[in-house]
Design a protein around this motif. Sequence first.
Motif: not given
Length: 659
Positions: A372-375, A419-423
């Motif tokens: 979820g970090a910057a590419n 939470e949102p990234f795992l969703q």
Amino acid sequence: MTSNSKAIGYLSCAVQVILHLLLSYTVFLFARAVYIAENWGAFHDVFRHNSLGRLLQGCWMFDTSAVMYTDCLVVLLIALLPVKWNKAVSIVFTAITSLTLVMNLGDAVYFQYTGRRTTMSVFSEFSNEGNLLKILGAETVRHWYLFLLGFMAIYAVWRCSRLIMKATETTGKPRWADVASRLLTLLAFVPFCIAGMRGGWTTAVRPITVSNANQYVHRPSEAVLILNTPFSMLRTIGKDVFQDPKYFSDSELATIYSPVHEPVPGEMRRKNVVVLIVESFGREYIGAYNEHLEGGRYKGYAPFIDTLYSESLSFDYTFANGRQSIDGMPSILSGIPRFIEPFFLTPASMNDVSGLAGELGKKGYYSAFFHGAANGSMGFEAFAKATGYKDYFGRTEFDRDTRFGGESEYDGTWAIWDEPFLQFYAMKMSEFREPFVTSVFTASSHHPYVVPEKYRDIYKEEGTNPIHKCIRYTDMALRKFFETARRQPWYKNTIFVFTSDHTNIPDHPEYQTDLGLFGAPLLFFDPSGEMPRGRMHCIAQQTDILPTVLGWLRYPQPYVAWGVDLLNTPPEETWAVNHTGGGMYQFVKGDYLLQFDGKELRAVYNFKTDWMLRRNLLSSDGRLALPATEAAKVKTYERQLKAVIQTYMQRMVNDKLVV
């Protein structure tokens, strides 16, 4: 002019050099005292089982080396510049000394996350990060007292240097005497400088390296106190990291150990593979692993993982192969442990390399990596692509998905909240064709140890460890991930692997030892129930993930991994290996922990009965305080460790990381 004044006048150059060197030593001593104080929890008993004289001897040697490297320019300027340039000498000296002080004080904070002195690899590690100034600013505010101490010390250095130069200024000295004084000072300094840099006078002494610090301490984790950060960085500039130690001939080596894994017979199972790499989620934080702590009252901070543990395949002793995030990726996904420096910060990272995605891709698997970090952050995207992942989903891809909150879900420092990234991760996998292999690297259980605003009244500070509230938040995010995953069509046909990249700041003494600092969780969960469940009484490590998964799937081709298939290896043949900040290899097998400096065995502990590692079974003359049969086992383990190291070095140097 008195006779004393004349003597000082004729020796003014030498006096200036000696006093400036003594001032440098004082600054290094001050920085080390602050280092110990800042990390007192890790070093509170260092003086109980170490000789103070021996500690000071080691500190003197490594500080001397650093001082000679950093102050040689100052000595040259003192000897060559005329008196009117004395202020310039003080400016240069203060600038250099300030830099060494900032490096040491900054590393006192960074040690909490790495457990080692920083080396030159740090510049490669964070080369793709765009938020470093923000992080440094936050750390400066958080550790304002270090900033204040540093500022006061730098001002004192400047004042002392000016005082030294003014007090030793002489203008009435004959020209020939001034030239002679400067020349003699340089001639006298050169051999001392060379000997100091090398760590000794004799030709038999090789230039000291980071690993030499171990000879002055009882435990490898304490070697950081002997070292200083400028030395560690100077010694790793352009260093040839991997060299074949030549312990054995090639024919003998082949009879001891090989990292090449042969196929498991049978028809291949075409199950999906999902690898959850959870930031800083040390084994200490999970109650199911720690029934013995606090008289059986310890509950941990991860109730969902406790539940997952009861439904998974687990192991008695589980370890990470490194202490940093960039160590976890190669170990978990490619079966490559960290030896000396992080693998993908070395030239060997340009070798052909494979892993879960690369191997399963040969059999038609789709693959994707999520972070979820910057590419590009931490070099994860580059490594994922190099090991065979076809697609990469980072902060950019998350922001584009209109089902989620985009930038409003950014934590402000590192990445999208867990939470949102795992969703996002769970939902994206429903769009992939099966079979697939995916991995996610979470981010929220990380410094600066904050949780989303809406959870701040739920997950609060617990005790003195600020990461605990983040562990609770991430545990909740994992629970919600599995709730979503259970509703997806791919769920029942999937093997889940749960582990952490490394450990974090420990609370309990059991996790503050050389071995405890590597205590990471490892679980295999198969919702279909086909893979065995329950606790295996064996040793497991991150590099076992690749061979265990491929073994269970009955992958039909050979591959390279420094680990074992835990489901097809007798418990007594399981083992773990890692490399400490003091340059020591640690090898765990059977009942024993071996500590090996690359040349000789330095310590042996029965880690099962002596978890605190208080009794070294290896005497100073090399004898083992063990029955003959047990001593023979230890010698066999030492041979295997040497073989593991040699195969690793040979394959790195010769580009043989794939079959």
